[in-house]
Design a protein around this motif. Structure first.
Motif, mmCIF file in Angstrom:
data_model
loop_
_atom_site.group_PDB
_atom_site.id
_atom_site.type_symbol
_atom_site.label_atom_id
_atom_site.label_comp_id
_atom_site.label_asym_id
_atom_site.label_seq_id
_atom_site.Cartn_x
_atom_site.Cartn_y
_atom_site.Cartn_z
ATOM 1 N N GLN A 6 0.848 -1.193 0.000
ATOM 2 C CA GLN A 6 0.000 0.000 0.000
ATOM 3 C C GLN A 6 0.882 1.241 0.000
ATOM 4 O O GLN A 6 1.671 1.432 0.915
ATOM 5 C CB GLN A 6 -0.902 0.000 1.247
ATOM 6 N N SER A 7 0.761 2.068 -1.015
ATOM 7 C CA SER A 7 1.527 3.315 -1.034
ATOM 8 C C SER A 7 0.866 4.310 -0.083
ATOM 9 O O SER A 7 -0.325 4.217 0.222
ATOM 10 C CB SER A 7 1.610 3.874 -2.451
ATOM 11 N N HIS A 8 1.671 5.265 0.393
ATOM 12 C CA HIS A 8 1.148 6.303 1.286
ATOM 13 C C HIS A 8 2.056 7.525 1.220
ATOM 14 O O HIS A 8 3.168 7.459 0.701
ATOM 15 C CB HIS A 8 1.036 5.782 2.725
ATOM 16 N N ASP A 9 1.555 8.633 1.752
ATOM 17 C CA ASP A 9 2.374 9.837 1.861
ATOM 18 C C ASP A 9 2.378 10.347 3.299
ATOM 19 O O ASP A 9 2.426 11.546 3.553
ATOM 20 C CB ASP A 9 1.919 10.918 0.871
ATOM 21 N N LEU A 10 2.338 9.429 4.249
ATOM 22 C CA LEU A 10 2.304 9.753 5.671
ATOM 23 C C LEU A 10 3.702 10.023 6.209
ATOM 24 O O LEU A 10 4.697 9.521 5.684
ATOM 25 C CB LEU A 10 1.688 8.586 6.456
ATOM 26 N N THR A 11 3.747 10.789 7.291
ATOM 27 C CA THR A 11 5.001 10.970 8.013
ATOM 28 C C THR A 11 5.348 9.647 8.684
ATOM 29 O O THR A 11 4.461 8.786 8.854
ATOM 30 C CB THR A 11 4.857 12.050 9.099
ATOM 31 N N PRO A 12 6.597 9.450 9.094
ATOM 32 C CA PRO A 12 6.948 8.201 9.784
ATOM 33 C C PRO A 12 6.075 7.922 11.013
ATOM 34 O O PRO A 12 5.627 6.789 11.204
ATOM 35 C CB PRO A 12 8.416 8.406 10.169
ATOM 36 N N ASP A 13 5.792 8.951 11.824
ATOM 37 C CA ASP A 13 4.946 8.743 13.009
ATOM 38 C C ASP A 13 3.525 8.349 12.619
ATOM 39 O O ASP A 13 2.924 7.462 13.226
ATOM 40 C CB ASP A 13 4.921 9.998 13.883
ATOM 41 N N THR A 53 6.053 -4.049 7.009
ATOM 42 C CA THR A 53 7.270 -3.254 6.907
ATOM 43 C C THR A 53 6.929 -1.867 6.385
ATOM 44 O O THR A 53 6.281 -1.732 5.344
ATOM 45 C CB THR A 53 8.276 -3.935 5.955
ATOM 46 N N LEU A 54 7.378 -0.849 7.120
ATOM 47 C CA LEU A 54 7.130 0.531 6.724
ATOM 48 C C LEU A 54 8.334 1.097 5.991
ATOM 49 O O LEU A 54 9.467 0.949 6.443
ATOM 50 C CB LEU A 54 6.844 1.389 7.959
ATOM 51 N N ALA A 55 8.076 1.751 4.877
ATOM 52 C CA ALA A 55 9.099 2.474 4.127
ATOM 53 C C ALA A 55 8.587 3.902 3.936
ATOM 54 O O ALA A 55 7.457 4.219 4.312
ATOM 55 C CB ALA A 55 9.355 1.799 2.788
ATOM 56 N N ALA A 56 9.405 4.745 3.341
ATOM 57 C CA ALA A 56 9.056 6.160 3.201
ATOM 58 C C ALA A 56 7.726 6.370 2.472
ATOM 59 O O ALA A 56 6.953 7.244 2.832
ATOM 60 C CB ALA A 56 10.169 6.901 2.480
ATOM 61 N N ALA A 57 7.423 5.586 1.473
ATOM 62 C CA ALA A 57 6.216 5.821 0.679
ATOM 63 C C ALA A 57 5.338 4.584 0.522
ATOM 64 O O ALA A 57 4.396 4.586 -0.266
ATOM 65 C CB ALA A 57 6.596 6.349 -0.694
ATOM 66 N N GLU A 58 5.629 3.519 1.277
ATOM 67 C CA GLU A 58 4.788 2.327 1.164
ATOM 68 C C GLU A 58 4.827 1.503 2.446
ATOM 69 O O GLU A 58 5.761 1.590 3.235
ATOM 70 C CB GLU A 58 5.186 1.458 -0.023
ATOM 71 N N ALA A 59 3.778 0.719 2.591
ATOM 72 C CA ALA A 59 3.700 -0.273 3.657
ATOM 73 C C ALA A 59 3.532 -1.623 2.969
ATOM 74 O O ALA A 59 2.713 -1.768 2.068
ATOM 75 C CB ALA A 59 2.518 0.010 4.567
ATOM 76 N N ARG A 60 4.339 -2.595 3.387
ATOM 77 C CA ARG A 60 4.317 -3.916 2.750
ATOM 78 C C ARG A 60 3.954 -4.968 3.798
ATOM 79 O O ARG A 60 4.681 -5.185 4.757
ATOM 80 C CB ARG A 60 5.673 -4.231 2.151
ATOM 81 N N MET A 61 2.821 -5.611 3.586
ATOM 82 C CA MET A 61 2.350 -6.659 4.487
ATOM 83 C C MET A 61 2.621 -8.007 3.831
ATOM 84 O O MET A 61 2.293 -8.218 2.662
ATOM 85 C CB MET A 61 0.851 -6.501 4.720
ATOM 86 N N ALA A 81 -6.274 -5.793 2.997
ATOM 87 C CA ALA A 81 -6.064 -4.770 1.965
ATOM 88 C C ALA A 81 -6.998 -3.589 2.182
ATOM 89 O O ALA A 81 -6.588 -2.426 2.059
ATOM 90 C CB ALA A 81 -6.268 -5.370 0.576
ATOM 91 N N GLU A 82 -8.251 -3.859 2.519
ATOM 92 C CA GLU A 82 -9.211 -2.782 2.770
ATOM 93 C C GLU A 82 -8.786 -1.950 3.978
ATOM 94 O O GLU A 82 -8.804 -0.716 3.930
ATOM 95 C CB GLU A 82 -10.604 -3.364 3.002
ATOM 96 N N LYS A 83 -8.383 -2.599 5.055
ATOM 97 C CA LYS A 83 -7.960 -1.876 6.261
ATOM 98 C C LYS A 83 -6.712 -1.043 5.975
ATOM 99 O O LYS A 83 -6.621 0.114 6.401
ATOM 100 C CB LYS A 83 -7.703 -2.866 7.404
ATOM 101 N N MET A 84 -5.757 -1.609 5.252
ATOM 102 C CA MET A 84 -4.541 -0.854 4.927
ATOM 103 C C MET A 84 -4.867 0.368 4.074
ATOM 104 O O MET A 84 -4.332 1.447 4.299
ATOM 105 C CB MET A 84 -3.516 -1.753 4.233
ATOM 106 N N ARG A 85 -5.762 0.199 3.113
ATOM 107 C CA ARG A 85 -6.151 1.323 2.265
ATOM 108 C C ARG A 85 -6.800 2.422 3.115
ATOM 109 O O ARG A 85 -6.488 3.602 2.965
ATOM 110 C CB ARG A 85 -7.107 0.848 1.169
ATOM 111 N N LYS A 86 -7.656 2.043 4.035
ATOM 112 C CA LYS A 86 -8.358 3.025 4.872
ATOM 113 C C LYS A 86 -7.406 3.783 5.794
ATOM 114 O O LYS A 86 -7.589 4.979 6.002
ATOM 115 C CB LYS A 86 -9.436 2.337 5.712
ATOM 116 N N VAL A 87 -6.429 3.101 6.375
ATOM 117 C CA VAL A 87 -5.571 3.776 7.351
ATOM 118 C C VAL A 87 -4.365 4.468 6.716
ATOM 119 O O VAL A 87 -3.878 5.455 7.264
ATOM 120 C CB VAL A 87 -5.110 2.840 8.491
ATOM 121 N N PHE A 88 -3.876 3.966 5.598
ATOM 122 C CA PHE A 88 -2.711 4.583 4.965
ATOM 123 C C PHE A 88 -3.090 5.647 3.930
ATOM 124 O O PHE A 88 -2.266 6.485 3.575
ATOM 125 C CB PHE A 88 -1.807 3.525 4.318
ATOM 126 N N VAL A 89 -4.333 5.611 3.420
ATOM 127 C CA VAL A 89 -4.794 6.607 2.467
ATOM 128 C C VAL A 89 -6.189 7.054 2.926
ATOM 129 O O VAL A 89 -7.201 6.720 2.305
ATOM 130 C CB VAL A 89 -4.847 6.047 1.023
#
Length: 95
Positions: A6-13, A53-61, A81-89
């Protein structure tokens, strides 16, 4: 093995907080034990183990399912996948 990216644009925190929401849902629904090792959240129980695993622009489950849980792989994949989409985007929920 289930793998969801799941890609994201979140801060590390914020990404850690989002990952915790996903982990809490997995822990509740599957009875998993979760622990952080740096930017990797490891979870396990008999028949299920994996990492988020969290990276700068993605989360990999990655989830490895034992025989008994294998029959539910497509359902587990869809829910995670639905939960990751909701929380990361989060803005995706408003459209």
């Amino acid at each position: 093995m289930i793998e969801i990216i799941q890609s994201h644009d979140l801060t590390p925190d914020a990404a850690h907080a989002a990952a915790r929401q996903v982990a809490d849902k997995l822990a509740r629904e599957l009875g998993l034990t979760c622990r952080w090792q740096g930017d990797v959240l490891r979870f396990s129980k008999s028949g299920v183990d994996g990492t988020l695993t969290l990276a700068a622009a993605e989360a990999r489950m990655q989830i490895r399912l034992g025989f008994l849980y294998g029959a539910f792989a497509s359902t587990i994949r869809a829910k995670v996948a639905e939960k990751m989409r909701k929380v990361f985007v989060p803005e995706a929920d408003t459209h």
